[in-house]
Scaffold this motif. Structure first.
Motif, mmCIF file in Angstrom:
data_model
loop_
_atom_site.group_PDB
_atom_site.id
_atom_site.type_symbol
_atom_site.label_atom_id
_atom_site.label_comp_id
_atom_site.label_asym_id
_atom_site.label_seq_id
_atom_site.Cartn_x
_atom_site.Cartn_y
_atom_site.Cartn_z
ATOM 1 N N THR A 63 0.884 -0.909 0.050
ATOM 2 C CA THR A 63 -0.047 0.031 0.235
ATOM 3 C C THR A 63 0.883 1.039 -0.083
ATOM 4 O OG1 THR A 63 -1.791 -1.051 1.285
ATOM 5 C CG2 THR A 63 -1.828 1.225 1.196
ATOM 6 N N PRO B 213 -10.341 3.623 -6.248
ATOM 7 C CA PRO B 213 -10.638 2.160 -6.503
ATOM 8 C C PRO B 213 -9.767 1.798 -7.673
ATOM 9 C CG PRO B 213 -12.480 3.067 -5.500
ATOM 10 C CD PRO B 213 -11.750 4.241 -5.947
ATOM 11 N N PRO C 123 -8.855 -8.882 -2.050
ATOM 12 C CA PRO C 123 -9.780 -8.036 -1.860
ATOM 13 C C PRO C 123 -9.529 -7.064 -0.641
ATOM 14 C CG PRO C 123 -10.680 -9.975 -2.617
ATOM 15 C CD PRO C 123 -9.206 -10.417 -2.289
ATOM 16 N N GLU C 124 -9.232 -7.861 0.318
ATOM 17 C CA GLU C 124 -8.800 -6.948 1.447
ATOM 18 C C GLU C 124 -7.884 -5.862 1.096
ATOM 19 O OE1 GLU C 124 -7.189 -7.615 6.179
ATOM 20 O OE2 GLU C 124 -7.711 -9.206 4.702
ATOM 21 N N GLN D 124 -6.990 -4.683 -1.615
ATOM 22 C CA GLN D 124 -7.703 -3.670 -2.786
ATOM 23 C C GLN D 124 -8.503 -2.660 -1.811
ATOM 24 O OE1 GLN D 124 -10.209 -5.726 -5.382
ATOM 25 N NE2 GLN D 124 -8.638 -6.284 -6.824
ATOM 26 N N ASN D 125 -9.290 -2.741 -0.617
ATOM 27 C CA ASN D 125 -10.089 -2.077 -0.133
ATOM 28 C C ASN D 125 -9.209 -1.104 0.839
ATOM 29 O OD1 ASN D 125 -12.507 -3.043 -1.258
ATOM 30 N ND2 ASN D 125 -12.594 -4.663 0.449
ATOM 31 N N SER D 126 -8.317 -1.824 1.711
ATOM 32 C CA SER D 126 -7.644 -0.872 2.353
ATOM 33 C C SER D 126 -6.755 0.167 1.870
ATOM 34 C CB SER D 126 -6.644 -1.892 3.119
ATOM 35 O OG SER D 126 -5.700 -2.532 2.441
ATOM 36 N N THR D 127 -6.098 -0.303 0.609
ATOM 37 C CA THR D 127 -5.148 0.735 -0.307
ATOM 38 C C THR D 127 -6.043 1.623 -1.004
ATOM 39 O OG1 THR D 127 -3.651 -0.997 -1.068
ATOM 40 C CG2 THR D 127 -3.638 0.935 -2.401
ATOM 41 N N ALA D 128 -7.408 1.633 -1.493
ATOM 42 C CA ALA D 128 -8.441 2.559 -1.788
ATOM 43 C C ALA D 128 -8.778 3.530 -0.608
ATOM 44 C CB ALA D 128 -9.492 1.922 -2.262
ATOM 45 N N ALA D 129 -8.700 3.091 0.463
ATOM 46 C CA ALA D 129 -9.064 3.876 1.450
ATOM 47 C C ALA D 129 -7.878 4.654 1.945
ATOM 48 C CB ALA D 129 -9.613 3.216 2.900
ATOM 49 N N ARG E 197 -7.861 7.667 -0.407
ATOM 50 C CA ARG E 197 -8.767 8.585 -0.297
ATOM 51 C C ARG E 197 -8.452 9.649 1.098
ATOM 52 N NH1 ARG E 197 -13.955 5.037 -1.882
ATOM 53 N NH2 ARG E 197 -14.317 5.743 -3.895
ATOM 54 N N THR F 23 -4.332 3.007 9.758
ATOM 55 C CA THR F 23 -5.137 4.222 9.446
ATOM 56 C C THR F 23 -4.414 5.606 9.852
ATOM 57 O OG1 THR F 23 -7.330 3.122 9.815
ATOM 58 C CG2 THR F 23 -7.457 5.315 9.694
#
Length: 570
Positions: free
Chosen positions: A264, A328, A339-340, A342-347, A350, A403
């Motif tokens: 990430t 995303p 998938p996990e 992908q979501n954490s990197t997109a967050a 942002r 985070t």
């Protein structure tokens, strides 16, 4: 657009190519990272986290030579010192060749040392070893490419610069993909080398263009090297700080978090590097600001900076919203399949994007202050690119985990902007904030923008006459200046039939004299040349006026005409 001033039109005409030029090398890194993640997987993507500092250091060397030299070149052109300007260009080319040869030797001999310093895991080391096989040859080209790209941009040849950027970006992607599929990481870097060599050849085409004002003059002086580096320091050190930042953060994440966080972070670094596109705003404005500085024209600087600030705001806002919405898609670009992850990197993307607007303004004024207060600019650069991000990101990471890392990325530029504004006001006072123009405001300056039409030129002539009367200029001198303005501009209209062009007229009133500066776009035409062919009555009038005008000069500046005259008041 109809009401924009001459300098603002020039700024917007340079903006696209300047923005592309300043990130073109980083785009090649982005493409290499992208290709490696698609062809070689997430482990190769994590390996690039260790490779980015090496690239950044090479760009530090190239930018240290290129940026300051182009600043000195345009400033000396503004002061009408052509020979001095040619010396800075020649010195930049010589330094770039020397630096390229040194980098070639260091990267060839010391690749194992570099690998030891980075201390990658056993999974990542093979990819880095393959990368280092062709990278020394890329490092040979980087300094000279940076110099030519900045100098051709400063000389106003946006067509060649845009062509170079397009070929380098598209060529690098295609070659890296094709060769990477066959030879792995080694093929990706080989594609970068070939496309860089082709790009260098394209930049060299500028020297065969009519508007080329760059002249190589053999010159190498230690004092002049320091002068040039003074103006390169902020932008060059951005890459040095980026190298240190990526190294320190990658070591921090490796120690306290897992490999997914490192992946990430690699994507985040790519986004962080792309924010140097904000530097394109200043690179487009800088040649024009330098000319105004040489003319001591606070009016021109203030008017141009109004639009530069607006551009920084809208570009920063656009990049923030675009990054937030497209996060995303950016993750998918790097072929992250878990998938996990992908979501954490997109967050993470942002969250970090919320600080980009503040970063745009910190970047802009960081470069602006370099001219008047270089050490203050260096302080801002160190705070923005290294000290504040390292402190905030690591503290937030320790306190709030993963985070917290990404929240720290967003907060760092906001803290930097507020801190630097506060220090500026405390040190220099509110009256100087933010442009340092009090000294130039002492000058009696008049500035007029006009379309190149007969009616506008007659109106300009009358406005200049009124200004000269206010400054106590004798009737004979006023008449001479009015004739010069009318006949020269009318002659330009005759030479540029069929297309609308725009001009700028500036008057600087001194104690015993008045400087008249005329700028316009269109065909390049030196009206001060007494050997200019006389094809009609107007050309004869202009030539006759030049015969009796001793203090005159013509300077081709970022591909537009600039005539400078000086008259006594009496």
């Amino acid at each position: 657009m109809q009401n924009l001033s001459f300098s603002v039109r020039r700024f917007f005409s340079l903006l696209l190519s300047a923005s592309a030029s300043i990130v073109v090398w980083l785009v090649t890194i982005f493409e290499d990272t992208l290709v490696s993640s698609h062809l070689l997987g997430e482990t190769a993507l994590a390996a690039y986290t260790h490779i980015v500092p090496i690239y950044s250091f090479m760009l530090f060397i190239g930018t240290a030579i290129a940026v300051g030299s182009s600043v000195c070149y345009t400033y000396e052109i503004g002061k009408l010192n052509k020979e001095r300007a040619h010396e800075f260009f020649g010195q930049a080319v010589i330094l770039a060749i020397i630096a390229g040869c040194i980098l070639l030797g260091v990267n060839t001999i010391g690749s194992s040392l570099v690998l030891g310093i980075m201390n990658p895991t056993a999974d990542l080391a093979p990819y880095i070893n393959q990368f280092m096989k062709w990278f020394p040859w890329v490092s040979l080209l980087i300094p000279l490419s940076c110099v030519l790209m900045n100098m051709v941009q400063a000389d106003g040849d946006t067509r060649i610069v845009n062509f170079h950027n397009g070929i380098l970006i598209i060529g690098n992607f295609l070659l890296s993909w094709i060769l990477g599929g066959k030879y792995g990481m080694e093929g990706i870097v080989l594609g970068t080398f070939i496309s860089s060599l082709v790009g260098l050849i394209i930049l060299s085409l500028h020297f065969f263009q009519k508007q080329n004002s760059l002249r190589f003059k053999f010159h190498l002086n230690f004092k002049d090297v320091l002068v040039a580096f003074r103006f390169s320091a902020v932008e060059a050190c951005e890459y040095l700080y980026l190298a240190l930042l990526t190294f320190l953060l990658s070591q921090f994440v490796t120690r306290y978090f897992d490999e997914n966080t490192l992946t990430t972070l690699s994507v985040m670094f790519e986004g962080l590097e792309m924010t140097v596109i904000f530097g394109g705003i200043w690179q487009a404005a800088e040649p024009l600001i330098n000319i105004y500085r040489a003319e001591e024209n606070a009016v021109g600087i203030r008017r141009l900076m109004h639009y530069v600030n607006g551009t920084a705001f809208f570009e920063g806002l656009f990049v923030t919203i675009g990054t937030f919405v497209c996060a995303p898609l950016l993750v998918l670009l790097f072929h992250i399949q878990t998938p996990e992850l992908q979501n954490s990197t997109a967050a993470a993307i942002r969250i970090a994007s919320l600080g980009l607007l503040a970063l745009a303004f910190v970047n802009l004024y960081n470069n602006y202050y370099l001219h008047e207060h270089p050490w203050f600019a260096m302080f801002i650069s160190a705070m923005r690119n290294l000290a504040v991000p390292v402190a905030v990101i690591t503290l937030m990471g320790i306190q709030f985990g993963k985070t917290g890392l990404w929240i720290g990325c967003a907060l760092a530029p906001i803290f930097t902007l507020g801190l630097c504004a506060l220090i500026f006001i405390l040190k220099f006072g509110r009256t100087e904030f933010p442009l340092f123009l009090n000294e130039f405001d002492q000058n009696c300056y008049y500035q007029f923008d006009y379309p190149m039409t007969p009616a506008a030129i007659v109106s300009l002539r009358d406005q200049v006459a009124k200004s000269l009367t206010i400054e106590g200029v004798s009737p004979n001198i006023r008449m001479k200046a009015m004739l010069l303005i009318e006949e020269m501009n009318m002659a330009f209209i005759e030479k540029n039939k069929g297309k609308m062009h725009y001009g700028e007229c500036s008057l600087l009133a001194k104690e015993d004299s008045v400087s008249l500066i005329l700028k316009n776009s269109g065909k390049l035409l030196d009206m001060t040349n007494l050997e200019m062919s006389v094809s009609n009555l107007r050309a004869y009038m202009v030539t006759s006026l030049m015969v009796y005008q001793e203090k005159r000069a013509y300077v081709l500046t970022t591909s537009y005409n600039r005539h400078v005259f000086e008259f006594p008041k009496a």
